[in-house]
Design a protein around this motif. Structure first.
Motif, PDB file in Angstrom:
ATOM      1  N   GLU A  74      -9.240  -2.575   2.084  1.00 48.61           N
ATOM      2  CA  GLU A  74     -10.497  -1.884   2.369  1.00 48.61           C
ATOM      3  C   GLU A  74     -11.703  -2.794   2.152  1.00 48.61           C
ATOM      4  O   GLU A  74     -12.687  -2.711   2.900  1.00 48.61           O
ATOM      5  N   ARG A  87       0.827  -1.218   0.000  1.00 45.06           N
ATOM      6  CA  ARG A  87       0.000   0.000   0.000  1.00 45.06           C
ATOM      7  C   ARG A  87       0.854   1.258   0.000  1.00 45.06           C
ATOM      8  O   ARG A  87       0.408   2.315  -0.453  1.00 45.06           O
ATOM      9  N   PRO A 131       1.833   2.313  -8.840  1.00 40.87           N
ATOM     10  CA  PRO A 131       0.396   2.588  -8.668  1.00 40.87           C
ATOM     11  C   PRO A 131      -0.462   1.323  -8.692  1.00 40.87           C
ATOM     12  O   PRO A 131      -1.389   1.187  -7.883  1.00 40.87           O
ATOM     13  N   ALA A 132      -0.191   0.404  -9.615  1.00 39.43           N
ATOM     14  CA  ALA A 132      -1.025  -0.797  -9.721  1.00 39.43           C
ATOM     15  C   ALA A 132      -0.961  -1.622  -8.440  1.00 39.43           C
ATOM     16  O   ALA A 132      -1.986  -2.064  -7.908  1.00 39.43           O
ATOM     17  N   ARG A 166      -0.087  -0.561  -5.467  1.00 33.71           N
ATOM     18  CA  ARG A 166      -0.682   0.211  -4.369  1.00 33.71           C
ATOM     19  C   ARG A 166      -2.207   0.131  -4.402  1.00 33.71           C
ATOM     20  O   ARG A 166      -2.852  -0.058  -3.371  1.00 33.71           O
ATOM     21  N   TRP A 167      -2.790   0.220  -5.584  1.00 35.24           N
ATOM     22  CA  TRP A 167      -4.259   0.171  -5.696  1.00 35.24           C
ATOM     23  C   TRP A 167      -4.798  -1.221  -5.365  1.00 35.24           C
ATOM     24  O   TRP A 167      -5.829  -1.345  -4.711  1.00 35.24           O
ATOM     25  N   VAL A 168      -4.098  -2.260  -5.803  1.00 38.60           N
ATOM     26  CA  VAL A 168      -4.560  -3.620  -5.516  1.00 38.60           C
ATOM     27  C   VAL A 168      -4.530  -3.890  -4.006  1.00 38.60           C
ATOM     28  O   VAL A 168      -5.500  -4.414  -3.437  1.00 38.60           O
ATOM     29  N   CYS A 169      -3.419  -3.533  -3.358  1.00 34.61           N
ATOM     30  CA  CYS A 169      -3.307  -3.770  -1.914  1.00 34.61           C
ATOM     31  C   CYS A 169      -4.317  -2.932  -1.139  1.00 34.61           C
ATOM     32  O   CYS A 169      -4.975  -3.429  -0.210  1.00 34.61           O
ATOM     33  N   ALA A 170      -4.465  -1.666  -1.514  1.00 33.83           N
ATOM     34  CA  ALA A 170      -5.431  -0.807  -0.828  1.00 33.83           C
ATOM     35  C   ALA A 170      -6.855  -1.316  -1.030  1.00 33.83           C
ATOM     36  O   ALA A 170      -7.667  -1.335  -0.088  1.00 33.83           O
ATOM     37  N   GLY A 171      -7.184  -1.740  -2.256  1.00 32.57           N
ATOM     38  CA  GLY A 171      -8.521  -2.258  -2.509  1.00 32.57           C
ATOM     39  C   GLY A 171      -8.816  -3.521  -1.727  1.00 32.57           C
ATOM     40  O   GLY A 171      -9.916  -3.687  -1.175  1.00 32.57           O
TER      41      GLY A 171
END
Length: 377
Positions: free
Chosen positions: A206, A190, A195-196, A198-203
């Motif tokens: 959450e 995260r 970016p990819a 970071r977005w996968v881990c954050a998604g």
């Protein structure tokens, strides 16, 4: 004029300072420091005085310690039926696991306990060997012992026969083992510059944190067989274990991220100035400090995870609390005080394990605090 300021004799010796205040002073400062503290203390003492006698009579004085069945426990005035606990203890521990094969469960958990003590003992040597044995060898050896290996002379035992404390400890142990490294990896992802990733881990974090654990267990139980080939369909016990590990990792990721955010950027910059790479900087400089700063939150997650293992009963897993609930349906041991005794025993089981984890965490915090004080001198 200067003679009056020159001491001709040594000053009298003073007593050494007291390392800790007396008990009465400590009690007055902490329990009766102000009006609100005094009222709370008096209320708690009054509650203990009111609750202690009936609890003593039910749990100790009027308890039934030995009986062939529940007849004595159903007698008027009978207290806790500890004879019921003694009679049902094998069922509470092993569930329906074959009695002649229960030595395999004992051996698996003795190996696990030995490796855990080796890892957690502060001065134990060769912790790398212990970590390899615990994280790499133990899952395979434990699975072979519990499930069976005909080539080694161990008959198969289906997971539908597993139950009791062995299942609760197994699920909790798997979740705890996966949660910490999984949470750290998700937290690092995260914070990644990609970016990819970071977005996968954050998604993922959450999404998992936004739904209750029961929903995660149902999804793991129903959806994993859909996405995998029939030959690769996970066992009925592995599905909730996967769900609990994923759920615990998502919560641990936010704890690890808080610890990483608490470390000043100068720590990593200083390590890189000394020639350490990014992986070495994380391993030797950033992560030790980050995880040490959030030990209370990590242990709180572990305690919550251990208690949440009771929810696996919803997807048909026979955990410890489920065995306690099922055992009270035995007509030979039916009775209101017998059922209450079973739930008291279950509460003590979870309380002991949670207190043990909390006590160890406090000890680790004291050692780290002592080390920081020595470093600052």
């Amino acid at each position: 004029m200067t003679d009056r300021f020159i001491r001709a004799e040594p000053a009298p010796q003073r007593p050494p300072p007291k390392l800790a205040p007396p008990f009465l002073t400590l009690a007055r400062e902490n329990l009766f420091g102000d009006a609100s503290s005094s009222l709370i203390t008096i209320g708690i003492v009054a509650l203990i005085i009111l609750a202690a006698p009936p609890l003593w009579r039910f749990l100790i004085a009027n308890a039934v310690w030995s009986a062939p069945d529940g007849a004595l426990c159903r007698a008027p005035g009978a207290g806790a039926c500890w004879a019921y606990i003694a009679a049902k203890t094998p069922f509470f521990i092993y569930g329906s696991y074959p009695p002649d094969q229960r030595w395999r469960v004992d051996l698996a958990f003795v190996l696990a306990a030995g490796l855990i003590v080796w890892l957690l003992w502060p001065r134990a040597p060769r912790k790398g060997v212990a970590a390899f044995g615990f994280f790499v060898l133990l899952p395979f050896v434990g699975f072979a012992l519990l499930s069976g290996a005909p080539s080694l002379g161990l008959p198969r035992v289906g997971t539908n026969l597993w139950g009791g404390a062995m299942v609760s400890l197994l699920v909790a142990l798997a979740g705890i083992v996966v949660a910490l490294p999984g949470g750290v990896l998700l937290a690092l992802g995260r914070r990644s510059d990609l970016p990819a990733l970071r977005w996968v881990c954050a998604g993922l974090i959450e999404f998992v944190r936004g739904v209750p654990l029961i929903a995660v267990l149902f999804m793991a139980n129903a959806m994993l067989p859909i996405f995998l080939p029939p030959d690769w369909s996970p066992d009925r016990l592995l599905r909730p274990m996967f769900g609990i590990a994923l759920f615990a990792s998502a919560y641990m990721a936010e704890v690890a991220r808080a610890g990483l955010n608490s470390i000043p950027g100068g720590q990593a910059e200083a390590a890189q100035a000394l020639g350490l790479g990014r992986v070495a900087t994380l391993r030797f400089v950033v992560l030790p400090q980050a995880l040490a700063a959030v030990i209370p939150a990590i242990v709180n997650n572990f305690v919550a995870l251990f208690k949440d293992t009771t929810l696996v009963a919803i997807v048909g897993i026979f955990d410890f609390l489920h065995t306690v609930d099922a055992a009270r349906l035995d007509p030979n041991w039916a009775g209101p005080t017998i059922a209450a005794t079973g739930y008291v025993f279950a509460g003590l089981f979870y309380l002991i394990f949670c207190l043990a984890m909390s006590s160890y965490a406090r000890g680790v915090e004291r050692r780290l605090a002592a080390g920081r004080r020595q470093d600052s001198i």
